[in-house]
Design a protein around this motif. Structure first.
Motif, short mmCIF file in Angstrom:
data_model
loop_
_atom_site.label_atom_id
_atom_site.label_comp_id
_atom_site.label_asym_id
_atom_site.label_seq_id
_atom_site.Cartn_x
_atom_site.Cartn_y
_atom_site.Cartn_z
N PRO A 176 -52.36 -23.10 35.42
CA PRO A 176 -51.12 -22.33 35.26
C PRO A 176 -51.12 -21.11 36.18
CG PRO A 176 -52.57 -22.05 33.36
CD PRO A 176 -53.20 -23.10 34.21
N VAL A 177 -49.95 -20.81 36.70
CA VAL A 177 -49.77 -19.67 37.62
C VAL A 177 -48.63 -18.81 37.08
CG1 VAL A 177 -49.42 -18.94 40.00
CG2 VAL A 177 -50.42 -21.19 39.53
N PRO A 178 -48.93 -17.74 36.31
CA PRO A 178 -47.85 -16.90 35.78
C PRO A 178 -47.18 -16.10 36.90
CG PRO A 178 -49.95 -16.56 34.61
CD PRO A 178 -50.26 -17.30 35.86
N LEU A 179 -45.86 -16.12 36.92
CA LEU A 179 -45.09 -15.39 37.93
C LEU A 179 -44.11 -14.45 37.23
CD1 LEU A 179 -44.36 -18.25 40.50
CD2 LEU A 179 -46.21 -16.57 40.52
N PRO A 180 -43.72 -13.37 37.92
CA PRO A 180 -42.93 -12.33 37.25
C PRO A 180 -41.49 -12.70 36.97
CG PRO A 180 -43.26 -11.77 39.55
CD PRO A 180 -44.11 -12.97 39.28
N LEU A 181 -40.95 -12.04 35.98
CA LEU A 181 -39.52 -12.08 35.69
C LEU A 181 -38.78 -11.15 36.64
CD1 LEU A 181 -39.93 -11.86 31.86
CD2 LEU A 181 -38.47 -13.58 32.93
N PRO A 182 -37.46 -11.31 36.79
CA PRO A 182 -36.70 -10.33 37.57
C PRO A 182 -36.78 -8.96 36.91
CG PRO A 182 -35.37 -12.28 37.06
CD PRO A 182 -36.60 -12.37 36.23
N THR A 183 -36.75 -7.92 37.72
CA THR A 183 -36.75 -6.55 37.20
C THR A 183 -35.41 -5.90 37.51
OG1 THR A 183 -37.69 -5.70 39.26
CG2 THR A 183 -39.24 -6.34 37.53
N SER A 184 -35.23 -4.72 36.98
CA SER A 184 -33.96 -4.01 37.19
C SER A 184 -33.89 -3.35 38.56
CB SER A 184 -33.79 -2.94 36.10
OG SER A 184 -34.88 -2.04 36.10
N PHE A 185 -35.01 -3.38 39.30
CA PHE A 185 -34.99 -2.79 40.64
C PHE A 185 -35.29 -3.89 41.66
CE2 PHE A 185 -38.94 -1.96 38.36
CZ PHE A 185 -39.86 -2.65 39.14
N PRO A 192 -40.04 1.66 45.75
CA PRO A 192 -40.37 0.29 45.31
C PRO A 192 -41.50 0.27 44.29
CG PRO A 192 -41.33 0.71 47.46
CD PRO A 192 -40.48 1.92 47.13
N ARG A 193 -41.46 -0.74 43.45
CA ARG A 193 -42.48 -0.95 42.42
C ARG A 193 -43.16 -2.30 42.62
NH1 ARG A 193 -43.04 3.75 39.45
NH2 ARG A 193 -41.06 4.83 39.59
N THR A 194 -44.35 -2.41 42.10
CA THR A 194 -45.01 -3.70 42.06
C THR A 194 -44.46 -4.48 40.87
OG1 THR A 194 -46.80 -3.02 40.59
CG2 THR A 194 -47.10 -2.58 42.94
N SER A 195 -44.89 -5.73 40.73
CA SER A 195 -44.40 -6.56 39.62
C SER A 195 -44.82 -5.99 38.27
CB SER A 195 -44.93 -7.99 39.76
OG SER A 195 -46.35 -8.00 39.73
N SER A 196 -45.89 -5.19 38.25
CA SER A 196 -46.33 -4.61 36.98
C SER A 196 -45.75 -3.22 36.74
CB SER A 196 -47.86 -4.54 36.95
OG SER A 196 -48.36 -3.76 38.03
N GLY A 197 -44.83 -2.77 37.61
CA GLY A 197 -44.15 -1.50 37.39
C GLY A 197 -44.80 -0.31 38.05
N LYS A 198 -45.90 -0.52 38.78
CA LYS A 198 -46.56 0.60 39.44
C LYS A 198 -45.86 0.93 40.76
CE LYS A 198 -50.70 -1.35 39.27
NZ LYS A 198 -52.15 -1.55 39.44
#
Length: 579
Positions: A103-112, A549-555
């Protein structure tokens, strides 16, 4: 179905607890399913919406495994999954493990970032992982389908997948040294890589952090962390199964809208609560409490045993603000548990022993910069947080520029070695060889050791080096954040080349001031503040809110902010006059 009809899975049951001492993760699922514990999904207001015992998860995962095999999925094939917090992802992830797929978890869309940026991010990770299929929730099918089509892999909603045939078949038998899953780093400092994690590495790390946190059968986890980030996926999803801990989930986007729902859920837990967050999560909650709020009436945080902190630099001032805001609700500062980890080590590298709280050392600037202090200026100090001791089976070493091991109190590169260090970066032998040397992992972070405790100073690649002197971007960003009107993450600091060819610090700042004259005054104030930190003039640019800009984890992604700024994609506000 209403909240009154649902009974959450218990904190404890009659099943003896095993702390991740399994050969494979499939065995861990099998054992967890024999008890009564499980997952509990909550709505945007924190009300219980779905109870999902581990026994039900196992049944659904076995069905998913048979469906995958019927689709032609073989051991070693990659299965990309949009990591939405819910039963569908959980069952598909575990089903892929049962089928021997990765399995390869990938991010959801973000608000930015916008739709196209999200599609591009998915395409990059799909190109890297080369999955046979991408599964996604139907409501974002347009975006994810476009990414799958661009990469040339099959895309399917999990609603459609749930209607496919699941004929009986023999499931493959996994071995401890088989790859269990691929975890993508957030891409905050480099091009995202797929970290290949074996069953053995995963279970070693889950056992190591459960022993380090002294997890017991009465503990319960409460989490809003995303499942595509290692702290959410490994620490608050896979660990719950392998260590048989009931867990309450709030979706990440719901936490962003109603952060105090997280604390409401912790308050309702009658047993010991264990919950993790990066610094910004605690910051948001402390800021949401107004002086009129009676925290003692709304919250009961007295049973919050482990308030974990990690995934980013830990801010002692923010943590103290949280204590000040919620002490009346019974929150104890000793519950804070700083940690340090990264996906390349599966998750945890160090943990603070429970009950020790946040401990800091004041470190003089000349130790951090590597240069002698100008004696005409007063000494400056930064509070460096103690991130604890190495987890079980993990070795730590601080190394100098020539690769030599350094003694306590000497700042250098952090290296670690242990059974939970990654197998490799998927299909990237060059990047693997760069950071894995003789079994040791170069974390890319700078820090020092004292009596077995690790202190993290910052990312080596983020360091701003000007005239031979080191400046940590966090110091500049934190200083500007102290000015009125700024939040955590409003500032990005990095170096740029000036017109005369010299390197100078540049600071991009979210500006919420619309009056042109006020902007000029703000610009001057920020410039003077940064000069007081660095001792030199700098480039200050006021940019629109939500630009950085942010990373997928919000950083915050300083590297991407610099790239976008230099390419002209980040457009600063024009000022009335040169400040």
């Amino acid at each position: 179905m209403t909240d009154t009809l649902l009974v959450p899975t218990p904190n404890n049951d009659d099943q003896p607890q095993r702390l991740a001492d399994f050969r494979t993760f499939g065995e861990a699922i099998d054992y967890a399913a024999m008890g009564k514990k499980g997952m509990n999904f909550h709505d945007a207001r924190g009300n219980l919406a779905r109870v999902y015992p581990f026994s039900e998860l196992r049944e659904d995962a076995l069905v998913a495994a048979r469906r995958l095999i019927a689709k032609g999925i073989a051991p070693g094939d990659r299965i990309a999954l949009i990591a939405e917090t819910g039963p569908e992802f959980a069952a598909l992830f575990c089903g892929a493990v049962y089928a021997g797929a990765w399995p390869v978890p990938l991010p959801l869309p973000t608000s930015f970032g916008g739709k196209e940026n999200y599609i591009e991010q998915l395409v990059v990770q799909l190109q890297s992982s080369d999955p046979k299929v991408l599964f996604y929730p139907a409501e974002i099918g347009e975006l994810t389908g476009a990414a799958a089509a661009r990469q040339g892999c099959e895309g399917q909603s999990w609603e459609d997948f749930a209607r496919s045939e699941a004929p009986d078949c023999i499931l493959p038998e996994s071995k401890p040294d088989d790859i269990c899953y691929l975890q993508y780093s957030s891409g905050s400092t480099r091009f995202p890589h797929g970290v290949a994690v074996t069953h053995e590495a995963l279970l070693n790390n889950l056992g190591g952090h459960s022993h380090g946190m002294k997890l017991g059968p009465d503990d319960r986890c409460i989490s809003w962390l995303p499942w595509y980030h290692d702290m959410g996926l490994v620490g608050c999803f896979l660990s719950m199964i392998a260590n048989q801990i009931s867990v309450d989930y709030l979706k990440t986007e719901d936490f962003a809208r109603r952060p105090l729902a997280w604390l409401d859920m912790i308050s309702r837990n009658p047993g010991n609560s264990c919950s993790y967050s990066p610094t910004f999560g605690y910051d948001i909650c402390a800021r949401r409490i107004s002086s009129q709020t009676n925290v003692a009436e709304r919250f009961d945080l007295s049973r919050w045993r482990i308030a974990g902190n990690g995934a980013d630099m830990i801010r002692p001032d923010v943590m103290q603000s949280f204590v000040n805001a919620f002490a009346d609700a019974g929150f104890k500062a000793s519950a804070f548990l700083p940690s340090y980890g990264l996906a390349e080590a599966t998750l945890a590298v160090t943990l603070m022993p429970p009950g020790e709280g946040i401990r800091v050392e004041l470190v003089e600037e000349e130790r951090l910069s590597g240069c002698k202090r100008d004696l005409s200026r007063p000494a400056r100090y930064r509070a460096i947080v103690n991130c604890g001791k190495a987890v079980k089976d993990m070795d730590l070493e601080i190394r100098g520029e020539k690769g030599q091991a350094l003694a306590d109190h000497h700042i250098g590169k952090v290296w670690c070695r242990g059974p939970s260090v990654m197998h490799s970066y998927f299909r990237d032998p060059e990047a693997t060889a760069e950071c894995l040397v003789d079994g040791w992992l170069d974390t890319g972070d700078m820090g020092y050791m004292v009596d077995g405790y690790l202190f993290i100073v910052g990312r080596a690649k983020d360091m701003i080096i000007i005239n031979g002197k080191n400046h940590w971007p966090q110091d500049i960003e934190w200083a500007v954040e102290q000015l009125p009107g700024f939040n955590h993450g409003d500032i990005a600091a990095f170096s740029v080349e000036s017109e005369n060819g010299e390197e100078v610090p540049a600071v991009l700042v979210h500006c919420r001031v619309s009056d042109p004259e006020e902007r000029v005054r703000l610009h001057t104030t920020i410039r003077d503040k940064v000069r007081s930190i660095t001792g030199m003039n700098c480039v200050v640019e006021l940019v629109p809110p939500r630009t950085l800009p942010r990373t997928s984890s919000g950083k915050l992604s300083r590297a991407k902010a610099k790239k976008l700024y230099l390419s002209g994609e980040i457009e600063p506000f024009r000022l009335l006059q040169a400040a």
